[in-house]
Write a protein that holds these residues in place. Structure first.
Motif, PDB file in Angstrom:
ATOM      1  N   ASP A  27     -18.893 -34.992  60.547  1.00 61.12           N
ATOM      2  CA  ASP A  27     -20.232 -34.511  60.897  1.00 61.12           C
ATOM      3  C   ASP A  27     -20.112 -33.103  61.474  1.00 61.12           C
ATOM      4  O   ASP A  27     -19.234 -32.836  62.291  1.00 61.12           O
ATOM      5  CB  ASP A  27     -20.886 -35.408  61.957  1.00 61.12           C
ATOM      6  CG  ASP A  27     -21.397 -36.718  61.366  1.00 61.12           C
ATOM      7  OD1 ASP A  27     -21.394 -36.841  60.126  1.00 61.12           O
ATOM      8  OD2 ASP A  27     -21.779 -37.604  62.145  1.00 61.12           O
ATOM      9  N   LEU A  28     -21.021 -32.201  61.050  1.00 61.06           N
ATOM     10  CA  LEU A  28     -21.068 -30.842  61.591  1.00 61.06           C
ATOM     11  C   LEU A  28     -22.434 -30.613  62.213  1.00 61.06           C
ATOM     12  O   LEU A  28     -23.446 -30.599  61.505  1.00 61.06           O
ATOM     13  CB  LEU A  28     -20.855 -29.798  60.489  1.00 61.06           C
ATOM     14  CG  LEU A  28     -19.420 -29.427  60.111  1.00 61.06           C
ATOM     15  CD1 LEU A  28     -18.763 -30.564  59.360  1.00 61.06           C
ATOM     16  CD2 LEU A  28     -19.426 -28.164  59.263  1.00 61.06           C
ATOM     17  N   PRO A  29     -22.489 -30.408  63.536  1.00 59.99           N
ATOM     18  CA  PRO A  29     -23.774 -30.131  64.188  1.00 59.99           C
ATOM     19  C   PRO A  29     -24.169 -28.671  64.014  1.00 59.99           C
ATOM     20  O   PRO A  29     -23.336 -27.827  63.657  1.00 59.99           O
ATOM     21  CB  PRO A  29     -23.487 -30.447  65.666  1.00 59.99           C
ATOM     22  CG  PRO A  29     -22.039 -30.141  65.818  1.00 59.99           C
ATOM     23  CD  PRO A  29     -21.385 -30.480  64.505  1.00 59.99           C
ATOM     24  N   PRO A  30     -25.438 -28.333  64.266  1.00 56.94           N
ATOM     25  CA  PRO A  30     -25.846 -26.918  64.219  1.00 56.94           C
ATOM     26  C   PRO A  30     -25.200 -26.128  65.354  1.00 56.94           C
ATOM     27  O   PRO A  30     -24.842 -26.689  66.390  1.00 56.94           O
ATOM     28  CB  PRO A  30     -27.367 -26.985  64.392  1.00 56.94           C
ATOM     29  CG  PRO A  30     -27.630 -28.288  65.064  1.00 56.94           C
ATOM     30  CD  PRO A  30     -26.553 -29.224  64.611  1.00 56.94           C
ATOM     31  N   GLY A  31     -25.017 -24.822  65.131  1.00 57.22           N
ATOM     32  CA  GLY A  31     -24.524 -23.942  66.191  1.00 57.22           C
ATOM     33  C   GLY A  31     -23.052 -24.064  66.490  1.00 57.22           C
ATOM     34  O   GLY A  31     -22.602 -23.642  67.554  1.00 57.22           O
ATOM     35  N   GLU A  32     -22.282 -24.616  65.563  1.00 54.97           N
ATOM     36  CA  GLU A  32     -20.842 -24.802  65.799  1.00 54.97           C
ATOM     37  C   GLU A  32     -20.032 -24.124  64.701  1.00 54.97           C
ATOM     38  O   GLU A  32     -20.391 -24.151  63.533  1.00 54.97           O
ATOM     39  CB  GLU A  32     -20.501 -26.295  65.822  1.00 54.97           C
ATOM     40  CG  GLU A  32     -19.028 -26.575  66.092  1.00 54.97           C
ATOM     41  CD  GLU A  32     -18.731 -28.066  66.219  1.00 54.97           C
ATOM     42  OE1 GLU A  32     -18.758 -28.569  67.361  1.00 54.97           O
ATOM     43  OE2 GLU A  32     -18.490 -28.722  65.197  1.00 54.97           O
ATOM     44  N   VAL A  33     -18.923 -23.470  65.110  1.00 53.08           N
ATOM     45  CA  VAL A  33     -17.955 -22.943  64.144  1.00 53.08           C
ATOM     46  C   VAL A  33     -16.862 -24.004  64.011  1.00 53.08           C
ATOM     47  O   VAL A  33     -16.153 -24.312  64.966  1.00 53.08           O
ATOM     48  CB  VAL A  33     -17.351 -21.602  64.603  1.00 53.08           C
ATOM     49  CG1 VAL A  33     -16.395 -21.067  63.532  1.00 53.08           C
ATOM     50  CG2 VAL A  33     -18.444 -20.572  64.884  1.00 53.08           C
ATOM     51  N   TYR A 175     -18.928 -11.749  64.816  1.00 51.09           N
ATOM     52  CA  TYR A 175     -20.227 -11.930  64.169  1.00 51.09           C
ATOM     53  C   TYR A 175     -20.485 -13.390  63.827  1.00 51.09           C
ATOM     54  O   TYR A 175     -21.622 -13.853  63.907  1.00 51.09           O
ATOM     55  CB  TYR A 175     -20.343 -11.041  62.926  1.00 51.09           C
ATOM     56  CG  TYR A 175     -20.470  -9.592  63.294  1.00 51.09           C
ATOM     57  CD1 TYR A 175     -21.490  -9.160  64.137  1.00 51.09           C
ATOM     58  CD2 TYR A 175     -19.553  -8.647  62.851  1.00 51.09           C
ATOM     59  CE1 TYR A 175     -21.589  -7.833  64.516  1.00 51.09           C
ATOM     60  CE2 TYR A 175     -19.653  -7.323  63.225  1.00 51.09           C
ATOM     61  CZ  TYR A 175     -20.674  -6.915  64.060  1.00 51.09           C
ATOM     62  OH  TYR A 175     -20.767  -5.615  64.445  1.00 51.09           O
ATOM     63  N   LEU A 176     -19.444 -14.121  63.470  1.00 48.47           N
ATOM     64  CA  LEU A 176     -19.624 -15.541  63.179  1.00 48.47           C
ATOM     65  C   LEU A 176     -20.044 -16.309  64.428  1.00 48.47           C
ATOM     66  O   LEU A 176     -20.908 -17.188  64.370  1.00 48.47           O
ATOM     67  CB  LEU A 176     -18.335 -16.137  62.600  1.00 48.47           C
ATOM     68  CG  LEU A 176     -17.936 -15.654  61.207  1.00 48.47           C
ATOM     69  CD1 LEU A 176     -16.664 -16.341  60.751  1.00 48.47           C
ATOM     70  CD2 LEU A 176     -19.059 -15.858  60.191  1.00 48.47           C
ATOM     71  N   ARG A 177     -19.454 -15.974  65.563  1.00 43.63           N
ATOM     72  CA  ARG A 177     -19.829 -16.663  66.800  1.00 43.63           C
ATOM     73  C   ARG A 177     -21.274 -16.338  67.185  1.00 43.63           C
ATOM     74  O   ARG A 177     -22.005 -17.202  67.673  1.00 43.63           O
ATOM     75  CB  ARG A 177     -18.856 -16.295  67.931  1.00 43.63           C
ATOM     76  CG  ARG A 177     -17.434 -16.765  67.637  1.00 43.63           C
ATOM     77  CD  ARG A 177     -16.625 -16.970  68.891  1.00 43.63           C
ATOM     78  NE  ARG A 177     -17.148 -18.077  69.673  1.00 43.63           N
ATOM     79  CZ  ARG A 177     -16.845 -19.342  69.471  1.00 43.63           C
ATOM     80  NH1 ARG A 177     -16.039 -19.680  68.495  1.00 43.63           N
ATOM     81  NH2 ARG A 177     -17.370 -20.286  70.219  1.00 43.63           N
ATOM     82  N   VAL A 178     -21.704 -15.084  66.952  1.00 42.06           N
ATOM     83  CA  VAL A 178     -23.096 -14.706  67.217  1.00 42.06           C
ATOM     84  C   VAL A 178     -24.035 -15.492  66.304  1.00 42.06           C
ATOM     85  O   VAL A 178     -25.065 -16.010  66.743  1.00 42.06           O
ATOM     86  CB  VAL A 178     -23.299 -13.182  67.010  1.00 42.06           C
ATOM     87  CG1 VAL A 178     -24.782 -12.828  66.981  1.00 42.06           C
ATOM     88  CG2 VAL A 178     -22.596 -12.406  68.127  1.00 42.06           C
ATOM     89  N   LEU A 179     -23.664 -15.588  65.018  1.00 41.15           N
ATOM     90  CA  LEU A 179     -24.483 -16.338  64.053  1.00 41.15           C
ATOM     91  C   LEU A 179     -24.664 -17.787  64.483  1.00 41.15           C
ATOM     92  O   LEU A 179     -25.772 -18.317  64.456  1.00 41.15           O
ATOM     93  CB  LEU A 179     -23.811 -16.323  62.681  1.00 41.15           C
ATOM     94  CG  LEU A 179     -24.074 -15.170  61.739  1.00 41.15           C
ATOM     95  CD1 LEU A 179     -23.253 -15.347  60.477  1.00 41.15           C
ATOM     96  CD2 LEU A 179     -25.545 -15.065  61.415  1.00 41.15           C
ATOM     97  N   ALA A 180     -23.573 -18.416  64.858  1.00 43.98           N
ATOM     98  CA  ALA A 180     -23.640 -19.826  65.263  1.00 43.98           C
ATOM     99  C   ALA A 180     -24.504 -19.979  66.507  1.00 43.98           C
ATOM    100  O   ALA A 180     -25.365 -20.862  66.581  1.00 43.98           O
ATOM    101  CB  ALA A 180     -22.235 -20.372  65.518  1.00 43.98           C
ATOM    102  N   ARG A 181     -24.297 -19.090  67.484  1.00 47.60           N
ATOM    103  CA  ARG A 181     -24.987 -19.215  68.773  1.00 47.60           C
ATOM    104  C   ARG A 181     -26.468 -18.860  68.668  1.00 47.60           C
ATOM    105  O   ARG A 181     -27.332 -19.576  69.167  1.00 47.60           O
ATOM    106  CB  ARG A 181     -24.291 -18.312  69.797  1.00 47.60           C
ATOM    107  CG  ARG A 181     -24.812 -18.456  71.222  1.00 47.60           C
ATOM    108  CD  ARG A 181     -23.951 -17.664  72.191  1.00 47.60           C
ATOM    109  NE  ARG A 181     -23.972 -16.230  71.922  1.00 47.60           N
ATOM    110  CZ  ARG A 181     -22.923 -15.530  71.483  1.00 47.60           C
ATOM    111  NH1 ARG A 181     -21.774 -16.143  71.268  1.00 47.60           N
ATOM    112  NH2 ARG A 181     -23.020 -14.244  71.261  1.00 47.60           N
TER     113      ARG A 181
END
Length: 306
Positions: A27-33, A175-181
């Motif tokens: 399972d992958l929740p939203p806002g997670e890398v 940038y990936l961490r910003v996108l997720a957050r």
């Protein structure tokens, strides 16, 4: 509890008598890398191909934002953005012209959204330059911008740091961490760069021979290990080992004049006092935190990542 954006349930892929993926459930929740690791041939690319509908599953189910990739492919895939290795762009066009071209393929993307993704990946100063003048890191960022134009719920990146220099890798990671957050996107990253995954990801899954063998939180794993194993750098190693053993702690020679002790923080303080009372010089005490590479090799029995 937040509903997962992506759900893999019992996903299996067989070709003839060979099982490539065996009952994979994630399972992958939203806002997670989320990092996806495994040795060469473990099934990482096969899993990604099934997630985007390029390969059929033998059995099992993959849902994206509640839509089945097999039964509701169009609805499911509209919620996905993906980059596999290096993004392909029209180099004779500007970055902005490339984004306009891609935006035309999907109805309902306004010009404001193009400006928004350009700001999000930090390309405002170069977006009107020809792509052929971009560094590889800038092309990767433009690829991310293109992949998120349609506001996907899931971003899949297969080896996104291939060919990037250290500065480009750091840019992409940030940038990936910003996108997720900020956008709440679930980001699924497959890579062989373990040290980079440790910095980039919130959790990692490790697969081997097509089977899921572990899922762990990066922060949690570090926090747990930090309180378990400590290294004492001392001048009289034999005596220090004897004192540690007498005090009921698990101790061993860690090399380099160091004693490795597994104990809680309170016991570490008591052991330090015992060393000093016995006239043993203690030059340093440090927590021995297992890196993701150490953990990976531990659970895979030393197989090469790839």
């Amino acid at each position: 509890m937040t509903e997962p954006i992506v759900r893999l349930n019992g996903v299996t892929k067989r070709i003839g008598s060979k099982t490539l993926i065996d009952q994979l459930t994630l399972d992958l929740p939203p806002g997670e890398v989320f990092g996806f690791l495994g040795p060469n041939g473990a099934g990482k690319t096969t899993t990604i191909r099934m997630m985007v509908g390029l390969m059929k599953m033998t059995s099992g189910e993959i849902t994206i934002d509640g839509f089945s990739i097999t039964k509701d492919y169009q609805k499911a895939i509209r919620r996905v953005g993906a980059i596999v290795e290096n993004p392909e762009m029209y180099k004779y066009l500007t970055g902005y012209q490339n984004l306009v071209h891609y935006a035309r393929m999907i109805p309902g993307i306004p010009a404001e959204r193009i400006e928004e993704v350009v700001r999000l990946v930090g390309l405002e100063g170069r977006i009107h330059d020809k792509v052929r003048t971009y560094s590889l890191g800038m092309r990767q960022r433009l690829g991310v911008a293109q992949a998120i134009l349609h506001r996907p719920k899931l971003l899949i990146l297969d080896e996104p740091t291939n060919g990037l220099d250290p500065a480009g890798i750091r840019e992409l990671r940030d940038y990936l961490r910003v996108l997720a957050r900020e956008d709440g996107i679930a980001i699924f990253v497959s890579s062989h760069l373990l040290a980079e995954m440790e910095l980039m990801c919130d959790r990692v899954a490790i697969i081997q021979n097509g089977k899921l063998i572990d899922v762990r939180s990066i922060q949690q794993a570090q926090g747990e290990n930090a309180a378990v194993r400590y290294l004492f750098e001392v001048d009289r190693l034999g005596e220090a080992l004897a004192i540690a053993a007498q005090s009921g702690n698990s101790a061993e020679n860690a090399g380099g004049g160091s004693v490795a002790v597994e104990a809680d923080r309170e016991r570490i303080a008591e052991l330090n006092a015992a060393f000093v009372a016995a006239g043993i010089k203690v030059y340093g005490i440090r927590a021995a935190i297992k890196s993701l590479e150490d953990q990976f090799l531990e659970v895979t029995g030393g197989e090469r990542i790839g």
